[in-house]
Design an enzyme around this catalytic site. Structure first.
Site, PDB file in Angstrom:
ATOM      1  N   ASP A   1       1.781   5.817   6.997  1.00  0.00           N
ATOM      2  CA  ASP A   1       1.023   5.093   8.034  1.00  0.00           C
ATOM      3  C   ASP A   1       1.895   4.623   9.196  1.00  0.00           C
ATOM      4  O   ASP A   1       1.407   3.964  10.114  1.00  0.00           O
ATOM      5  CB  ASP A   1       0.328   3.870   7.419  1.00  0.00           C
ATOM      6  CG  ASP A   1      -0.964   4.239   6.705  1.00  0.00           C
ATOM      7  OD1 ASP A   1      -1.550   5.272   7.081  1.00  0.00           O
ATOM      8  OD2 ASP A   1      -1.374   3.527   5.781  1.00  0.00           O
TER       9      ASP A   1
ATOM     10  N   HIS B   1       0.836  -1.223   0.000  1.00  0.00           N
ATOM     11  CA  HIS B   1       0.000   0.000   0.000  1.00  0.00           C
ATOM     12  C   HIS B   1       0.867   1.268   0.000  1.00  0.00           C
ATOM     13  O   HIS B   1       0.722   2.116  -0.897  1.00  0.00           O
ATOM     14  CB  HIS B   1      -0.989  -0.029   1.176  1.00  0.00           C
ATOM     15  CG  HIS B   1      -1.674   1.278   1.407  1.00  0.00           C
ATOM     16  ND1 HIS B   1      -2.537   1.843   0.481  1.00  0.00           N
ATOM     17  CD2 HIS B   1      -1.619   2.159   2.447  1.00  0.00           C
ATOM     18  CE1 HIS B   1      -2.972   3.005   0.947  1.00  0.00           C
ATOM     19  NE2 HIS B   1      -2.435   3.224   2.134  1.00  0.00           N
TER      20      HIS B   1
ATOM     21  N   GLU C   1       0.981   6.026  12.751  1.00  0.00           N
ATOM     22  CA  GLU C   1      -0.338   5.576  13.184  1.00  0.00           C
ATOM     23  C   GLU C   1      -0.353   4.095  13.555  1.00  0.00           C
ATOM     24  O   GLU C   1      -1.030   3.689  14.494  1.00  0.00           O
ATOM     25  CB  GLU C   1      -1.321   5.822  12.033  1.00  0.00           C
ATOM     26  CG  GLU C   1      -2.720   6.063  12.510  1.00  0.00           C
ATOM     27  CD  GLU C   1      -3.563   6.622  11.382  1.00  0.00           C
ATOM     28  OE1 GLU C   1      -4.591   6.040  11.104  1.00  0.00           O
ATOM     29  OE2 GLU C   1      -3.160   7.639  10.790  1.00  0.00           O
ATOM     30  N   ASP C   2       0.381   3.289  12.805  1.00  0.00           N
ATOM     31  CA  ASP C   2       0.283   1.832  12.967  1.00  0.00           C
ATOM     32  C   ASP C   2       1.381   1.208  13.823  1.00  0.00           C
ATOM     33  O   ASP C   2       1.315   0.022  14.140  1.00  0.00           O
ATOM     34  CB  ASP C   2       0.305   1.150  11.580  1.00  0.00           C
ATOM     35  CG  ASP C   2      -0.911   1.526  10.748  1.00  0.00           C
ATOM     36  OD1 ASP C   2      -1.850   2.093  11.338  1.00  0.00           O
ATOM     37  OD2 ASP C   2      -0.926   1.263   9.536  1.00  0.00           O
TER      38      ASP C   2
END
Length: 739
Positions: A87, A61, A90-91
């Site tokens: 990301d 992604h 956040e992840d």
């Protein structure tokens, strides 16, 4: 077996990474490549345990997003690195501070802008999605690239949404149509805008999307042949004149065909310009305009143009930076065809927007249209004090607005959104001029401040030192800039009164044993049908809210929203203009059921789209009126599903049989003798159909009619529409959403 798969996957990841470097629009230096490699390694490491819903490794992604950023949007190494790590914070456990240490403040700033609001309140009254939009838009103050990377992220999410549950698909697709596609449009990324719109339609209205898609495929061969005919004719003349060019056919997007079908109430076959031709020519900067008009001359030698459909965005580029000449001509077989004429530079700006814009700018001193727009946008964002949903609505209005071009008294040209007024123009010159505006002259004539401007108008502003904005001015303007400036001036007084009002409200609620908090404030705003908390405090401060009204609110509060779910009352829906509770007499009645468990809940049918049995619908939990049922293609559906996805509940009709519902049909055609007779005969001969009202009016051989019929479901309605269409003289029959 798993080992071999992982090895194979790693090879694909490595291949994707090389592809990313190869397709970059910008030329990457060795340092750029090092930066991208480092970001890639951090991202691979951070996401190594993660898999997407489809089962593939998560790292695909960020790489896909980085590829869109690199090639389709055309940004450089810093943005590509940020896209690879968008990301990560956040992840995983990696922080912004660590990214800044590993890379540089710019990369860290972009990644931070791409990280969503961390703590999400599940509050019925506050749209977290709108808050997220607000946060994302506010990052424009720092760097427009955050938005561009966000668009790439959204595009890839839309392209890979098949394995998600349907409610999530609808929520994400609605947000896309609501804010991301208009943003892409405003930033000049037309390719990305088109992809986002088509994918948005694919998930919000799948049947409509697939129907148009199959029709486009059916007619593709015929359209290709048609475009080739025109191309062959033009090629000979263009070659003769020594123009260096390429011609490409461009089908209209599925979404824009759908929009045209809805706006004009026509079928797929009646949409006349389903495709366009684009002529892209080579030219040095000096001759660009000259060659464009030379091509115009060649095209119109062969095909008659429509004078009202000529668009010259070369002399006056759009504020997105878009430049082109659009000609609509009458092609073979009596069909209108749009021909777009662009130089290679213009074509690149139309495809890449922001990035190409700066590539060609090369230190030009004059501010570009895009820069001007971004500055106005920053101003609107900084001054915004409305609630998030109003803020996003207001912002969105300024995204898709068509443009008009007007002149100052000295003859300078200014671009304004369509619908702008003479007072908007005053604020667009300078906010100080706007605030002091006493009067306006358009084309030498004194006009009211709310006069809507047209392209070509010349406006003069009359100012006075004693002039101050009044609350009425908010109704006189349409642009965010003017609204925000007026609000700010008005708010200075209002705020002071509002502060006193808040204290008073807190004391009075305490007496009613209610503790003031954000939810209570939002409930009160809705209860008094106001827009913002400031409106509430201000009214409290000036004494227009009485004690009895607060007691009424307290009494209503005890009857909470959740009663709608607990109280599973069997009740027939309200018809569009009555609010009658009819008891269920027979199990054959039409019923709407809600949620996965198909519960029978209390509801109302919304009057904005008047759903009837058989329509595709969804439920929306309102604050004061329980569940309202809307059609999936309701004009308000996208906004509701985007801003309040958590208040949407699945709904469907079951047991469609004898219940009666009202539907309104608009009928147009050629006035013939005995038409009313024929019409009533056809409707009455249809079983279970009663005419509630009928009105026909004729004008110069054309008739327009509106018939209100009572039907049981939309299968009978569709059959009725087909039968009416067969009547001699009838041209179109369309169901009306409004009452």
């Amino acid at each position: 077996m798993v080992e071999i798969d992982i090895e194979k996957e790693n090879k694909i990841i490595a291949r994707e990474y090389k592809e990313l470097l190869r397709i970059s629009y910008q030329t990457l230096t060795p340092d750029d490549k090092k930066l991208i490699r480092k970001a890639f390694d951090v991202s691979v490491e951070a996401h190594q345990e993660q898999r997407r819903k489809s089962g593939e490794a998560y790292i695909f992604h960020p790489i896909a997003v980085a590829k869109i950023v690199a090639s389709e949007i055309g940004l450089g190494a810093t943005s590509i690195a940020a896209a690879l790590m968008h990301d990560v914070v956040e992840d995983t456990d990696i922080t912004i501070a660590e990214i800044e240490k590993m890379f540089n403040p710019k990369v860290a700033q972009l990644v931070e802008g791409l990280t969503k609001i961390s703590q999400v309140q599940k509050d019925l009254n506050v749209s977290m999605q709108a808050e997220n939009f607000r946060k994302m838009l506010l990052t424009l103050n720092d760097d427009v690239r955050v938005i561009l990377i966000k668009l790439a992220d959204r595009l890839h999410n839309m392209q890979t949404m098949d394995s998600m549950p349907e409610p999530k698909q609808i929520k994400i697709a609605s947000e896309t149509l609501y804010i991301y596609a208009p943003l892409a449009h405003r930033l000049g990324l037309y390719n990305i805008k088109t992809k986002l719109e088509d994918l948005g339609l694919k998930y919000t209205e799948p049947m409509v999307y697939n129907d148009i898609l199959s029709k486009i495929k059916e007619t593709k061969e015929e359209q290709d042949a048609y475009i080739n005919d025109i191309t062959e004719v033009l090629k000979k003349s263009l070659d003769l004149e020594g123009v260096d060019y390429i011609i490409k056919g461009r089908p209209k997007s599925i979404y824009s065909i759908r929009r045209k079908m809805k706006a004009q109430n026509v079928s797929f076959d009646e949409v006349y310009d389903k495709f366009a031709l684009r002529i892209v020519y080579k030219s040095n900067p000096h001759d660009e305009k000259f060659i464009a008009w030379k091509i115009y001359s060649i095209v119109t030698d062969h095909y008659r143009p429509s004078p009202s459909r000529l668009r010259d965005w070369i002399s006056s580029p759009k504020s997105t930076g878009y430049e082109a000449l659009h000609i609509t001509v009458m092609g073979p077989k009596g069909r209108w065809v749009e021909i777009q004429v662009r130089s290679e530079r213009m074509d690149e700006i139309a495809e890449k927007g922001y990035a190409a814009h700066y590539k060609y700018k090369q230190g030009a001193t004059e501010e570009s249209g895009l820069d001007v727009w971004l500055n106005l946008l920053k101003e609107a964002l900084e001054n915004s004090e409305t609630n998030a949903v109003d803020f996003v609505e207001d912002f969105k209005m300024n995204l898709y607005a068509k443009e008009i071009f007007v002149f100052t008294p000295k003859g300078e040209i200014k671009s304004l959104p369509k619908g702008a007024t003479s007072l908007d123009f005053a604020f667009s010159i300078h906010s100080e001029i706007g605030i002091r505006t006493r009067g306006t002259r358009v084309n030498g004539k004194l006009v009211p401040l709310n006069t809507e401007l047209k392209s070509g108008d010349q406006i003069e502003i009359i100012t006075s030192q004693n002039q101050k904005p009044t609350a009425h001015w908010l109704d006189y303007v349409t642009t965010s800039r003017a609204k925000n400036k007026i609000r700010n001036i008005l708010n200075e007084n209002t705020k002071k009164i509002g502060e006193d009002g808040k204290e008073l409200l807190t004391r009075k609620l305490k007496h009613l044993k209610i503790t003031i908090n954000e939810q209570v404030i939002n409930e009160l705003v809705n209860f008094f049908r106001l827009k913002t908390s400031l409106d509430l405090f201000y009214r409290m401060g000036i004494g227009t809210i009485e004690n009895q009204q607060l007691k009424d609110y307290a009494a209503q509060k005890s009857n909470t929203l959740m009663n709608f779910f607990k109280n599973k009352i069997k009740r027939t829906p309200n018809t569009a203009d009555e609010d009658i509770h009819k008891p269920i007499i027979s199990s054959n009645y039409d019923m709407l059921v809600f949620g996965v468990d198909q519960d029978k809940l209390d509801y109302k049918l919304s009057s904005c789209c008047n759903p009837i049995p058989g329509d595709e619908v969804f439920g929306f939990v309102t604050i004061n009126e329980g569940i309202k049922v809307h059609k999936k293609d309701c004009p308000n559906a996208i906004s509701l599903q985007s801003n309040y996805a958590y208040r949407i509940i699945l709904a469907k009709w079951i047991d469609s049989s004898q219940q009666e519902f009202k539907a309104i049909l608009n009928i147009t055609g050629m006035d013939t003798l005995g038409l009313t007779n024929e019409l009533t005969k056809v409707i009455s001969n249809n079983m279970h159909v009663n005419i509630q009202s009928i009105s026909l009016s004729g004008d110069a051989g054309i008739f327009n009619g509106q018939v209100t019929v009572i039907v049981q479901n939309n299968i009978i309605l569709k059959k009725l529409i087909d039968n009416i269409k067969k009547i001699d003289g009838v041209d179109k029959v369309a169901r009306v959403n409004k009452k």
